[in-house]
Design a protein around this motif. Structure first.
Motif, PDB file in Angstrom:
ATOM      1  N   HIS A 146     -17.113 -79.678 -12.960  1.00 13.62           N
ATOM      2  CA  HIS A 146     -16.699 -80.397 -13.426  1.00 13.62           C
ATOM      3  C   HIS A 146     -15.561 -80.818 -12.691  1.00 13.62           C
ATOM      4  CE1 HIS A 146     -14.094 -76.749 -13.740  1.00 13.62           C
ATOM      5  NE2 HIS A 146     -12.983 -77.787 -14.308  1.00 13.62           N
ATOM      6  N   TYR A 147     -15.102 -81.077 -11.734  1.00 13.57           N
ATOM      7  CA  TYR A 147     -14.083 -80.884 -10.913  1.00 13.57           C
ATOM      8  C   TYR A 147     -14.276 -81.999  -9.844  1.00 13.57           C
ATOM      9  CZ  TYR A 147     -11.235 -81.512  -7.423  1.00 13.57           C
ATOM     10  OH  TYR A 147     -10.566 -81.781  -5.516  1.00 13.57           O
ATOM     11  N   LEU A 148     -15.319 -81.529  -9.362  1.00 11.14           N
ATOM     12  CA  LEU A 148     -16.471 -82.038  -8.230  1.00 11.14           C
ATOM     13  C   LEU A 148     -17.112 -83.501  -8.804  1.00 11.14           C
ATOM     14  CD1 LEU A 148     -18.109 -79.792  -6.351  1.00 11.14           C
ATOM     15  CD2 LEU A 148     -16.417 -80.910  -6.083  1.00 11.14           C
ATOM     16  N   ARG A 149     -17.715 -83.807 -10.524  1.00 13.95           N
ATOM     17  CA  ARG A 149     -18.471 -84.754 -11.175  1.00 13.95           C
ATOM     18  C   ARG A 149     -16.956 -85.805 -11.318  1.00 13.95           C
ATOM     19  NH1 ARG A 149     -21.879 -80.256 -13.770  1.00 13.95           N
ATOM     20  NH2 ARG A 149     -24.054 -80.958 -12.625  1.00 13.95           N
ATOM     21  N   ARG A 150     -15.778 -85.399 -11.644  1.00 12.37           N
ATOM     22  CA  ARG A 150     -15.278 -86.421 -11.965  1.00 12.37           C
ATOM     23  C   ARG A 150     -14.425 -87.008 -10.800  1.00 12.37           C
ATOM     24  NH1 ARG A 150     -11.271 -82.020 -13.962  1.00 12.37           N
ATOM     25  NH2 ARG A 150      -9.854 -82.060 -12.435  1.00 12.37           N
ATOM     26  N   SER A 151     -14.299 -86.337  -9.553  1.00  6.26           N
ATOM     27  CA  SER A 151     -13.715 -87.100  -7.879  1.00  6.26           C
ATOM     28  C   SER A 151     -14.635 -88.096  -8.160  1.00  6.26           C
ATOM     29  CB  SER A 151     -13.902 -85.822  -7.040  1.00  6.26           C
ATOM     30  OG  SER A 151     -13.294 -85.033  -7.749  1.00  6.26           O
ATOM     31  N   LYS A 152     -13.800 -89.140  -6.810  1.00  7.92           N
ATOM     32  CA  LYS A 152     -14.429 -90.086  -6.235  1.00  7.92           C
ATOM     33  C   LYS A 152     -14.736 -90.565  -5.139  1.00  7.92           C
ATOM     34  CE  LYS A 152     -13.624 -91.683 -11.147  1.00  7.92           C
ATOM     35  NZ  LYS A 152     -14.898 -91.581 -11.788  1.00  7.92           N
ATOM     36  N   GLU A 153     -14.924 -89.603  -4.346  1.00  9.70           N
ATOM     37  CA  GLU A 153     -14.661 -89.454  -2.838  1.00  9.70           C
ATOM     38  C   GLU A 153     -15.847 -89.252  -3.086  1.00  9.70           C
ATOM     39  OE1 GLU A 153     -10.539 -88.493  -3.397  1.00  9.70           O
ATOM     40  OE2 GLU A 153     -12.072 -87.760  -4.491  1.00  9.70           O
ATOM     41  N   ARG A 154     -16.728 -89.966  -1.935  1.00 12.91           N
ATOM     42  CA  ARG A 154     -18.150 -89.970  -1.364  1.00 12.91           C
ATOM     43  C   ARG A 154     -17.736 -87.887  -0.427  1.00 12.91           C
ATOM     44  NH1 ARG A 154     -22.703 -93.067  -0.716  1.00 12.91           N
ATOM     45  NH2 ARG A 154     -23.406 -91.838   1.338  1.00 12.91           N
ATOM     46  N   TYR A 155     -17.389 -87.697   0.079  1.00 14.19           N
ATOM     47  CA  TYR A 155     -17.371 -86.940   1.571  1.00 14.19           C
ATOM     48  C   TYR A 155     -16.572 -85.674   0.877  1.00 14.19           C
ATOM     49  CZ  TYR A 155     -20.257 -89.739   4.215  1.00 14.19           C
ATOM     50  OH  TYR A 155     -20.737 -91.098   4.338  1.00 14.19           O
ATOM     51  N   VAL A 156     -17.302 -84.114   0.886  1.00 12.60           N
ATOM     52  CA  VAL A 156     -16.376 -83.597   0.430  1.00 12.60           C
ATOM     53  C   VAL A 156     -16.256 -82.165   1.568  1.00 12.60           C
ATOM     54  CG1 VAL A 156     -18.077 -82.368  -0.808  1.00 12.60           C
ATOM     55  CG2 VAL A 156     -15.362 -81.345  -0.340  1.00 12.60           C
ATOM     56  N   ILE A 157     -14.616 -81.644   2.226  1.00 14.94           N
ATOM     57  CA  ILE A 157     -14.500 -80.486   3.215  1.00 14.94           C
ATOM     58  C   ILE A 157     -14.080 -79.368   2.911  1.00 14.94           C
ATOM     59  CG2 ILE A 157     -13.299 -79.585   5.245  1.00 14.94           C
ATOM     60  CD1 ILE A 157     -14.033 -82.270   6.070  1.00 14.94           C
ATOM     61  N   VAL A 158     -15.061 -78.331   2.901  1.00 17.95           N
ATOM     62  CA  VAL A 158     -15.177 -77.480   2.352  1.00 17.95           C
ATOM     63  C   VAL A 158     -14.654 -76.104   3.198  1.00 17.95           C
ATOM     64  CG1 VAL A 158     -16.913 -75.954   0.487  1.00 17.95           C
ATOM     65  CG2 VAL A 158     -17.136 -77.899   0.241  1.00 17.95           C
ATOM     66  N   THR A 159     -13.823 -75.293   2.715  1.00 23.58           N
ATOM     67  CA  THR A 159     -13.197 -73.749   3.266  1.00 23.58           C
ATOM     68  C   THR A 159     -13.068 -73.071   2.549  1.00 23.58           C
ATOM     69  OG1 THR A 159     -11.861 -73.090   5.509  1.00 23.58           O
ATOM     70  CG2 THR A 159     -10.545 -74.968   3.434  1.00 23.58           C
ATOM     71  N   ASP A 160     -13.864 -72.078   3.593  1.00 28.63           N
ATOM     72  CA  ASP A 160     -12.851 -70.186   3.154  1.00 28.63           C
ATOM     73  C   ASP A 160     -11.042 -70.152   3.078  1.00 28.63           C
ATOM     74  OD1 ASP A 160     -13.139 -67.970   1.812  1.00 28.63           O
ATOM     75  OD2 ASP A 160     -14.508 -67.738   1.738  1.00 28.63           O
TER      76      ASP A 160
ATOM     77  N   HIS B 175     -19.423 -86.385  11.241  1.00 25.68           N
ATOM     78  CA  HIS B 175     -20.469 -85.761  10.361  1.00 25.68           C
ATOM     79  C   HIS B 175     -21.906 -87.472  10.014  1.00 25.68           C
ATOM     80  CE1 HIS B 175     -22.845 -84.333   6.794  1.00 25.68           C
ATOM     81  NE2 HIS B 175     -21.983 -85.774   5.650  1.00 25.68           N
ATOM     82  N   ILE B 176     -20.760 -88.314   9.731  1.00 27.44           N
ATOM     83  CA  ILE B 176     -21.273 -90.039   9.639  1.00 27.44           C
ATOM     84  C   ILE B 176     -21.988 -90.439  10.859  1.00 27.44           C
ATOM     85  CG2 ILE B 176     -20.496 -92.144   9.074  1.00 27.44           C
ATOM     86  CD1 ILE B 176     -18.527 -91.237   7.501  1.00 27.44           C
ATOM     87  N   GLU B 177     -21.637 -90.050  12.043  1.00 23.59           N
ATOM     88  CA  GLU B 177     -21.695 -91.103  12.781  1.00 23.59           C
ATOM     89  C   GLU B 177     -23.076 -90.521  13.613  1.00 23.59           C
ATOM     90  OE1 GLU B 177     -21.451 -90.634  18.309  1.00 23.59           O
ATOM     91  OE2 GLU B 177     -19.182 -89.826  16.758  1.00 23.59           O
ATOM     92  N   LYS B 178     -23.392 -88.629  13.360  1.00 15.07           N
ATOM     93  CA  LYS B 178     -25.238 -88.587  13.532  1.00 15.07           C
ATOM     94  C   LYS B 178     -25.634 -88.321  12.390  1.00 15.07           C
ATOM     95  CE  LYS B 178     -24.150 -86.163  16.805  1.00 15.07           C
ATOM     96  NZ  LYS B 178     -24.649 -85.479  17.952  1.00 15.07           N
TER      97      LYS B 178
END
Length: 373
Positions: free
Chosen positions: A110-124, A140-143
């Protein structure tokens, strides 16, 4: 960078730190005199331009929530987005304990779905590092990648029987991945941080969990790489990093950060590491105190001898006390004529008068929070 958000997962791999993580997650581990591990991740995201950061928690998260608060110190307390706490909650489908990272993300879709950003950085959170996520996103975009993995060539990050390791070709595309090998055959260490399009992450997580897969690396990434269904690239992290996966690793990382040159390279003046404020008086060195090669936070009172040690805020070293090669966390106290060497004292721990605690060089003694010895 307004088009990217951050997700920090704090839920696993804290058993190896014994008493140090009995009351806190690894993300809340105190480091370098005044910081917590999560400060470096949140600050890296903020310094890279992110204004929407979610922190997924699972257990021992009270200390972490108290530290992060409203996110004011990181300027993440606005009316929109900001710092979002995602503690576990029980539903018919979620029993409050996640089976793995994918299950944790699915429980917070639900948090990801209501966010508006196109990309996400996920980290431990069990690796201490300070990255430039904006440069990672640009790569990431260039490749034209589906997923970009953060990796390092640092040999000190390798572990026999643990860790994630990758290989990349001349274009930077990931061609191989290993999970917890006894002896790794691949040259680079994956730092368990990735960049991915938000909608793609939602789709991948939903499909993986529906097939009973909960392990991000072993199930989702490995299948995508070897089956060729995902364009996975690597982005090299060239700075210093430390695994916080054992008491010894935590101790060694702390001792390395006492070196002035290491700190200069790790703490970028243009990208400051922010942390929770605590107003204290300056540290006071009483006549007769002897201090050599130490990191001393504010609010300390030193009357004895301290060498090669880290003192957090509010520590008191009484007259005649000797502290060497040790870490004393917030509001700890070493009383008159006591001696400690190669020890880690958790918050509010007290070493009584004339007590001697001498730990081996490679296996420091840990004194738990609020304990009186």
């Amino acid at each position: 960078m307004k088009d990217v958000m951050g997700v920090i997962y704090t839920g696993e791999k804290d058993d190896f730190l014994r008493d140090l993580t009995k009351v806190r997650a690894i993300a809340a581990m105190p480091v370098c005199g005044r910081y917590r591990v999560i400060d470096f991740l949140v600050s890296s995201m903020v310094n890279s331009g992110m204004r929407n950061v979610g922190v997924i928690m699972q257990k021992n998260y009270q200390s972490l929530m108290d530290h992060l608060g409203s996110g004011r110190e990181w300027d993440l307390h606005g009316k929109r987005n900001g710092l979002v706490m995602l503690p576990p909650f029980m539903t018919r489908d979620n029993v409050g304990v996640y089976s793995g990272f994918l299950d944790a993300v699915r429980s917070n879709l639900h948090y990801l779905r209501r966010s508006k950003e196109r990309y996400v950085i996920v980290t431990d959170t069990h690796i201490l590092y300070s990255a430039k996520y904006d440069e990672m996103l640009a790569t990431h975009i260039e490749k034209g990648a589906d997923i970009t993995l953060l990796y390092t060539r640092d040999g000190n990050m390798r572990r026999n029987g643990a860790g994630r390791y990758i290989d990349v070709d001349e274009t930077g595309r990931v061609t191989g991945l290993e999970v917890d090998p006894t002896i790794s055959r691949m040259p680079y260490t994956y730092m368990e941080c990735m960049c991915v399009r938000r909608e793609l992450l939602i789709d991948l997580v939903d499909r993986a969990v529906s097939r009973g897969q909960y392990h991000l690396t072993r199930d989702l990434l490995m299948n995508g790489i070897y089956e060729g269904t995902l364009r996975v690239y690597g982005y090299e992290y060239t700075g210093k990093a430390w695994f916080i996966d054992s008491v010894q690793a935590y101790f060694e990382a702390s001792m390395e950060l006492m070196d002035a040159e290491t700190r200069r390279n790790f703490f970028d003046a243009d990208r400051p590491v922010l942390t929770k404020l605590r107003d204290e008086m300056p540290s006071r060195y009483v006549s007769g105190a002897n201090v050599k090669n130490c990191l001393v936070a504010d609010g300390c009172i030193i009357e004895g001898t301290v060498e090669n040690s880290i003192l957090f805020r509010g520590v008191h070293i009484e007259k005649g006390a000797v502290v060497k090669n040790s870490i004393i966390m917030q509001d700890g106290c070493v009383q008159k004529d006591a001696e400690i060497d190669h020890c880690i004292l958790d918050k509010q721990a007290i070493i009584r008068e004339e007590t001697r605690l001498i730990g081996p060089r490679n296996y420091p003694i840990v004194v738990a929070k609020d304990l009186i010895v």
